[in-house]
Scaffold this active site. Structure first.
Site, PDB file in Angstrom:
ATOM      1  CE  LYS A 136     -19.547 -19.817   8.230  1.00  0.00           C
ATOM      2  NZ  LYS A 136     -20.126 -20.974   7.563  1.00  0.00           N
ATOM      3  CE  LYS A 173      -5.671  10.053  -1.695  1.00  0.00           C
ATOM      4  NZ  LYS A 173      -6.511   9.272  -2.536  1.00  0.00           N
ATOM      5  CG  ASN A 206      -8.400  -3.190  -2.558  1.00  0.00           C
ATOM      6  OD1 ASN A 206      -7.737  -3.634  -3.475  1.00  0.00           O
ATOM      7  ND2 ASN A 206      -7.863  -2.780  -1.412  1.00  0.00           N
TER       8      ASN A 206
HETATM    9  O1  PMT Z   1      -3.263  -3.776  -8.709  1.00  0.00           O
HETATM   10  P1  PMT Z   1      -3.946  -3.453 -10.021  1.00  0.00           P
HETATM   11  O2  PMT Z   1      -5.161  -4.334 -10.259  1.00  0.00           O
HETATM   12  O3  PMT Z   1      -2.996  -3.452 -11.175  1.00  0.00           O
HETATM   13  O4  PMT Z   1      -4.555  -1.962  -9.906  1.00  0.00           O
HETATM   14  C1  PMT Z   1      -3.699  -0.866  -9.814  1.00  0.00           C
HETATM   15  C2  PMT Z   1      -4.217   0.155  -8.781  1.00  0.00           C
HETATM   16  C3  PMT Z   1      -5.535   0.743  -9.255  1.00  0.00           C
HETATM   17  C4  PMT Z   1      -4.403  -0.494  -7.421  1.00  0.00           C
HETATM   18  C5  PMT Z   1      -3.110   1.266  -8.679  1.00  0.00           C
HETATM   19  O5  PMT Z   1      -2.898   1.833  -9.944  1.00  0.00           O
HETATM   20  C6  PMT Z   1      -3.504   2.362  -7.718  1.00  0.00           C
HETATM   21  O6  PMT Z   1      -4.145   3.336  -8.055  1.00  0.00           O
HETATM   22  N1  PMT Z   1      -3.069   2.192  -6.441  1.00  0.00           N
HETATM   23  C7  PMT Z   1      -3.460   3.049  -5.309  1.00  0.00           C
HETATM   24  C8  PMT Z   1      -4.787   2.617  -4.798  1.00  0.00           C
HETATM   25  C9  PMT Z   1      -5.221   3.349  -3.567  1.00  0.00           C
HETATM   26  O7  PMT Z   1      -5.409   2.733  -2.567  1.00  0.00           O
HETATM   27  O8  PMT Z   1      -5.273   4.633  -3.661  1.00  0.00           O
HETATM   28  P2  PMT Z   1      -5.726   5.577  -2.414  1.00  0.00           P
HETATM   29  O9  PMT Z   1      -6.105   6.847  -3.059  1.00  0.00           O
HETATM   30  O10 PMT Z   1      -6.737   4.914  -1.555  1.00  0.00           O
HETATM   31  O11 PMT Z   1      -4.412   5.741  -1.566  1.00  0.00           O
HETATM   32  C10 PMT Z   1      -3.494   6.801  -1.794  1.00  0.00           C
HETATM   33  C11 PMT Z   1      -2.088   6.366  -1.517  1.00  0.00           C
HETATM   34  O12 PMT Z   1      -1.940   6.123  -0.137  1.00  0.00           O
HETATM   35  C12 PMT Z   1      -1.659   5.123  -2.241  1.00  0.00           C
HETATM   36  O13 PMT Z   1      -0.306   5.298  -2.652  1.00  0.00           O
HETATM   37  C13 PMT Z   1      -1.760   4.052  -1.174  1.00  0.00           C
HETATM   38  O14 PMT Z   1      -0.793   3.015  -1.368  1.00  0.00           O
HETATM   39  C14 PMT Z   1      -1.434   4.839   0.088  1.00  0.00           C
HETATM   40  N2  PMT Z   1      -2.067   4.342   1.328  1.00  0.00           N
HETATM   41  C15 PMT Z   1      -3.425   4.244   1.451  1.00  0.00           C
HETATM   42  C16 PMT Z   1      -3.985   3.827   2.637  1.00  0.00           C
HETATM   43  C17 PMT Z   1      -3.123   3.487   3.706  1.00  0.00           C
HETATM   44  N3  PMT Z   1      -3.610   3.041   4.843  1.00  0.00           N
HETATM   45  N4  PMT Z   1      -1.801   3.576   3.571  1.00  0.00           N
HETATM   46  C18 PMT Z   1      -1.258   4.004   2.391  1.00  0.00           C
HETATM   47  O15 PMT Z   1      -0.032   4.093   2.263  1.00  0.00           O
END
Ligand code: PMT
Length: 402
Positions: free
Chosen positions: A289, A337, A210
């Site tokens: 590949k 969440k 991403n």
């Molecule tokens: O890195 P930058 O370019 O500065 O951008 C910042 C950001 C947009 C990445 C950051 O501000 C942000 O929003 N991070 C969370 C991104 C995300 O994956 O959100 P989510 O809604 O998909 O996940 C929710 C939470 O679960 C997050 O805390 C994530 O770390 C966690 N997660 C998600 C999937 C997973 N398999 N395990 C997790 O722990």
């Protein structure tokens, strides 16, 4: 800055004359200054000049013990609240990076536990030499902080980067450093932070990822360290340099990030999960590949471990903070969440807002708290968002005490 002790280490370059003015400026700002000089520095200016400016003895020789009840280099190392190497020559940086201790400055530098700052000054080509840059990187990673040289006319005749920063500017930077340290809101706390994207391999040349740059998570790590926390940063693949004073662990896949987080989780007081972790990975990673074929390609994906959810299930004393990057219904999804992952706070990130989210220098977030309140922050730099988050963490820790 009364009662703050600065140990000024003066190594030998033409900029030694500016270190005299620096001694004066630091003293005027209220610091107690003691000076150590290398033999080369004494070729440019005598110790007497520094003695007059600092109103303290000047140290030049490890074996010239002025007081028989003390070992001078250990005593000075312990006395210092901050050690400042200015000018820092290529030689002294090289010695410090490699643990060489063969004079009064380098023995003291190895013996001190005080924060070390270096203000390099040298010829422009010396400053850009790979060996010097590598030594600076090594020192940076070990927590040495740098006041970069400025650009302009150099004594050697070149014009370029290599001039010792002006004494007024160095004094201002050091003064600000001490002022900020007063607000050490997370002193003594262990903070675990995740940042950046993950990469899930499809084959040796392709992966699923991403747009996370890591800027948000790295800003939080920097601000947490400035607030006095012992910070461990688990980083996905990003092109940012490590932050001084932060233990950075590099990972690539969601599984590697999960393993690294679990290693540090139980010993942490606060966990902040700003990484954008892949929710899915390819069921199969091709060892060779993949060759293109006619028609469309269907890949099968499976769920990765939800790290935040796992932490929510296992947490004991830890404060757990998750992020929610959403393109719609920010509040609904963030609150969901907060509950489903048993988090103490969700930082809602509406990534559709101009200037917010992935890759940007700025961000706009809302803190969704467990008591049902929310705080919407304006668009601001990621450093400012990080500062606000550190202050929020401080409140959460205070609440635990009451
Ligand atoms: O890195 P930058 O370019 O500065 O951008 C910042 C950001 C947009 C990445 C950051 O501000 C942000 O929003 N991070 C969370 C991104 C995300 O994956 O959100 P989510 O809604 O998909 O996940 C929710 C939470 O679960 C997050 O805390 C994530 O770390 C966690 N997660 C998600 C999937 C997973 N398999 N395990 C997790 O722990």
């Amino acid at each position: 800055m009364v009662n703050k002790n600065i140990l000024l280490c003066v190594s030998g370059g033409i900029a030694v004359y500016k270190a005299v003015a620096l001694t004066s400026k630091l003293s005027q700002a209220g610091f107690n200054v003691k000076v150590i000089m290398t033999e080369s520095a004494m070729e440019f200016v005598t110790p007497l000049t520094f003695q007059a400016m600092s109103r303290n003895d000047v140290y030049t020789d490890t074996f010239d013990e002025k007081d028989s009840s003390k070992i001078a280099h250990i005593d000075l190392a312990d006395w210092a609240d901050l050690v400042l190497i200015a000018p820092a020559t290529a030689n002294v940086l090289g010695k410090l990076a490699n643990g060489i201790a063969d004079d009064m400055i380098t023995t003291t530098l190895l013996a001190t536990t005080a924060p070390v700052w270096a203000a390099p000054a040298m010829n422009v080509h010396m400053y850009s030499h790979p060996a010097v840059l590598k030594n600076i990187d090594v020192l940076h990673e070990r927590g040495v902080q740098f006041v970069e040289p400025s650009e302009g006319f150099l004594a050697c005749g070149y014009v370029g980067k290599g001039r010792l920063e002006e004494p007024e500017k160095i004094t201002q930077i050091i003064t600000e450093y001490f002022s900020k340290r007063k607000e050490r809101l997370l002193e003594g706390k262990k903070v675990l932070i995740t940042a950046g994207p993950t990469r899930e391999k499809i084959d040796p040349v392709r992966f699923f990822t991403n747009h996370s740059s890591g800027k948000m998570g790295y800003a939080i790590a920097k601000k947490a360290a400035e607030a006095g926390a012992e910070v461990t940063l688990i980083s996905g693949p990003v092109s940012l340099s490590s932050t001084p004073g932060v233990t950075t662990i590099k990972t690539e896949t969601a599984e590697e990030m999960y393993q690294a987080v679990m290693k540090y989780f139980h010993d942490s007081d606060v966990v902040i999960k700003s990484a954008a972790v892949a929710d899915y990975r390819p069921v199969q990673t091709n060892e060779q590949k993949m060759k293109k074929k006619d028609g469309s390609l269907i890949l099968e994906f499976e769920r990765t471990t939800d790290i935040l959810k796992t932490l929510g299930e296992q947490k004991k004393h830890q404060i757990l903070i998750g992020f929610a990057a959403e393109t719609e219904q920010l509040e609904t999804y963030a609150l969901n969440k907060l509950k489903s992952k048993n988090a103490d706070l969700i930082v809602g990130n509406n990534i559709m807002t101009e200037g917010a989210g992935f890759g940007t220098e700025t961000n706009a977030v809302t803190f969704f708290r467990k008591d049902g309140t929310a705080a919407e922050l304006p668009l601001q730099t990621k450093d400012q968002v990080a500062e606000a988050l550190i202050s929020e963490v401080h409140h959460l820790l205070q609440e635990r005490l009451t």
